[in-house]
Enzyme design. Structure first.
Site, short mmCIF file in Angstrom:
data_model
loop_
_atom_site.label_atom_id
_atom_site.label_comp_id
_atom_site.label_asym_id
_atom_site.label_seq_id
_atom_site.Cartn_x
_atom_site.Cartn_y
_atom_site.Cartn_z
N CYS A 51 11.83 0.67 44.96
CA CYS A 51 10.90 0.25 44.01
C CYS A 51 10.56 1.01 42.74
O CYS A 51 10.47 0.94 41.55
CB CYS A 51 9.75 -0.34 44.66
SG CYS A 51 8.96 0.97 45.82
N HIS A 72 3.93 0.59 40.13
CA HIS A 72 4.19 1.69 40.07
C HIS A 72 4.32 2.17 38.55
O HIS A 72 4.66 1.46 37.76
CB HIS A 72 5.68 2.04 40.88
CG HIS A 72 5.60 1.94 42.12
ND1 HIS A 72 4.63 2.11 43.20
CD2 HIS A 72 6.89 2.09 43.08
CE1 HIS A 72 4.97 2.05 44.30
NE2 HIS A 72 6.21 2.05 44.31
N1 LIG Z 1 6.54 -2.73 50.05
C1 LIG Z 1 7.41 -2.53 49.13
O1 LIG Z 1 7.05 -2.12 47.91
C2 LIG Z 1 9.14 -2.32 49.29
C3 LIG Z 1 9.57 -2.42 48.00
C4 LIG Z 1 10.90 -2.33 48.05
C5 LIG Z 1 11.83 -2.39 49.11
N2 LIG Z 1 10.85 -2.64 50.46
C6 LIG Z 1 11.58 -2.53 51.79
O2 LIG Z 1 11.72 -3.97 52.14
C7 LIG Z 1 11.71 -4.13 53.53
C8 LIG Z 1 10.50 -4.85 54.04
O3 LIG Z 1 9.05 -4.12 53.68
P1 LIG Z 1 7.95 -4.72 53.82
O4 LIG Z 1 6.97 -3.98 53.20
O5 LIG Z 1 7.82 -6.18 53.71
O6 LIG Z 1 7.63 -4.72 55.35
P2 LIG Z 1 6.98 -5.37 56.53
O7 LIG Z 1 5.64 -5.83 55.80
O8 LIG Z 1 6.51 -4.46 57.67
O9 LIG Z 1 7.48 -6.85 57.24
C9 LIG Z 1 8.79 -6.51 57.82
C10 LIG Z 1 9.41 -7.79 58.15
O10 LIG Z 1 10.64 -7.43 58.97
C11 LIG Z 1 10.37 -8.20 60.12
N3 LIG Z 1 10.93 -7.57 61.13
C12 LIG Z 1 10.71 -6.39 61.73
N4 LIG Z 1 11.33 -5.98 62.87
C13 LIG Z 1 12.32 -7.09 62.96
C14 LIG Z 1 13.29 -7.47 64.01
N5 LIG Z 1 13.55 -6.69 65.01
N6 LIG Z 1 13.95 -8.60 64.00
C15 LIG Z 1 13.54 -9.42 62.94
N7 LIG Z 1 12.64 -9.44 61.88
C16 LIG Z 1 11.85 -8.13 62.06
C17 LIG Z 1 8.98 -8.71 60.48
O11 LIG Z 1 8.87 -9.93 61.26
P3 LIG Z 1 7.42 -10.13 62.15
O12 LIG Z 1 6.30 -10.28 61.27
O13 LIG Z 1 7.95 -11.04 62.82
O14 LIG Z 1 7.08 -8.75 62.77
C18 LIG Z 1 8.64 -8.87 58.89
O15 LIG Z 1 8.92 -10.26 58.55
C19 LIG Z 1 11.65 -2.76 54.17
O16 LIG Z 1 13.20 -2.27 54.46
C20 LIG Z 1 11.24 -1.88 52.94
O17 LIG Z 1 11.73 -0.55 52.80
C21 LIG Z 1 9.74 -2.47 50.42
#
Ligand SMILES: NC(=O)c1ccc[n+]([C@@H]2O[C@H](COP(=O)([O-])OP(=O)(O)OC[C@H]3O[C@@H](n4cnc5c(N)ncnc54)[C@H](OP(=O)(O)O)[C@@H]3O)[C@@H](O)[C@H]2O)c1
EC number: 1.2.1.11
Length: 361
Positions: free
Chosen positions: A139, A264
């Site tokens: 990001c 950001h």
């Molecule tokens: N936050 C940001 O600004 C941002 C920006 C760019 C990229 N990212 C990237 O995007 C990704 C997601 O980030 P987030 O902030 O959205 O994370 P998050 O809120 O923790 O969400 C994680 C997601 O992954 C699923 N998940 C976790 N473990 C799993 C498994 N073993 N099998 C299947 N599904 C699983 C969860 O499902 P359940 O709800 O069922 O647990 C949930 O839907 C990460 O790689 C992060 O680095 C984030």
């Protein structure tokens, strides 16, 4: 794979959203509901914990299914908004089942066989994907790279020196919860006037940060790597080089966490091969797709996270020519880290792939 049904009618591709229940996944469902609808079925996938849950996308309730090999049956494009280790394991599975995987995690970004794509800058790179996987940048890089790509096309970029002011939602839900809790602990007090008074007030509730984030700035984002650099700083360097196709680009980043919920910001010192003028930079930035120029400081007009949050473009202001270098510009850039910084860019990449698969743009 054919994109016509048995009667010859055009078939819209099937999309899977893996991680539909997460922070990025939730923003993604909103974005898919707002954008031009290029998708046939949209399948929602998460962990077994969420299976059976119903979420709304395109105004319809869709049941979440658990991640499995079968879940990718008939899927053309699979977006991954899940932790790195889940993407590392499952994006290749989706690709083996014939889907194009578009991954938002850090698992494949620097893999030489995986393109790292920002559609406004290098959409062409999405076509060459030997592993069937396309990566979405982090990001912080995404918050500035569309503007930098536009300026590079005119002036030829040779060096970037940036400082980031990163919002807590970049650390996921835990970061947002931590800032809200700490603000509740210090609000209405006289704290912030003596060394350590804020730290004592928030006690053990530092969350994912090494220092208090309320009433503070923290000059450390990500994890510690070699020679004192952080993982976020290395991502800005490595990913900027890869997206712009400039492996020798000089990049220095200092990444700082600030008490902002979402969006950001970065200060950028950009040095170019050619001499620059503010007038030409304004012309480029005001016409570049995905960029909004907001640069009238005399009227108090410049981007700030509080005004930019929830919007799609990269906002640019405070454009100045460096006083000691006619080839360099100073800028202030803001971008919503959950939209262009994550979900929106992934949706745009998926749309580029859908257009390629169906021959419809
Ligand atoms: N936050 C940001 O600004 C941002 C920006 C760019 C990229 N990212 C990237 O995007 C990704 C997601 O980030 P987030 O902030 O959205 O994370 P998050 O809120 O923790 O969400 C994680 C997601 O992954 C699923 N998940 C976790 N473990 C799993 C498994 N073993 N099998 C299947 N599904 C699983 C969860 O499902 P359940 O709800 O069922 O647990 C949930 O839907 C990460 O790689 C992060 O680095 C984030």
């Amino acid at each position: 794979m054919t994109y016509a049904d048995s009667a010859g009618a055009a078939r819209k591709p099937t999309l899977a959203v893996v991680g539909a229940t997460g922070a990025v996944g939730t923003v993604m469902l909103g974005i898919l509901s707002e954008r031009k609808d290029v998708w046939g079925e949209i399948r929602l996938i998460a962990s077994p914990r969420s299976a059976g849950k119903k979420l709304t996308v395109r105004g319809e309730q869709v049941e979440v299914v658990a991640l499995s090999e079968e879940a990718f049956e008939g899927v053309d494009v699979a977006m991954f908004d899940v932790p790195d280790e889940v993407s590392a394991q499952w994006a290749p599975v989706a690709a083996a089942k014939g889907a194009v995987a578009v991954d938002n995690s850090g698992a494949f970004r620097m893999d030489p066989e995986v393109p790292l794509v920002v559609p406004e800058v290098n959409a062409h790179a999405a076509r060459v994907r030997p592993r069937g996987i396309i990566s979405n940048p982090n990001c912080t890089t995404l918050s500035m790279i569309v503007a930098m790509g536009a300026l590079h096309a005119e002036f030829g970029l040779s060096e970037l020196i940036v400082s980031s002011y990163q919002a807590v939602s970049g650390s996921g839900k835990e970061g947002v919860d931590t800032l809200r809790e700490q603000i509740a602990a210090v609000a209405g007090t006289e704290l912030g006037t003596h060394p350590g008074d804020v730290r004592r007030a928030v006690g053990g509730g530092l969350g994912p940060y090494p220092a208090p984030i309320a009433y503070n700035v923290v000059p450390f984002a990500g994890s510690l790597k070699d020679d004192g650099w952080t993982s976020e700083e290395l991502k800005v360097r490595n990913e900027s080089r890869k997206i712009l196709g400039l492996p020798g680009l000089r990049v220095t980043a200092t990444c700082v966490r600030v008490p902002v919920i979402t969006t950001h910001s970065l200060t950028v010192h950009a040095r170019f091969e050619n001499e620059v003028t503010v007038a030409k930079a304004h012309e480029i930035l005001s016409t570049a797709p995905g960029v909004v120029l907001c640069d009238n400081p005399a009227e108090g007009e410049f981007p700030t996270p509080a005004d930019v949050v929830g919007t799609d473009p990269t906002w640019v202001g405070r454009v100045r020519r460096s006083m000691d270098d006619p080839n360099a510009l100073e800028l202030f850039v803001c971008g919503d880290n959950l939209r262009k910084g994550a979900a929106l860019n992934t949706a745009q990449i998926a749309e580029v792939v859908a257009a390629e698969l169906t021959g419809v743009s």
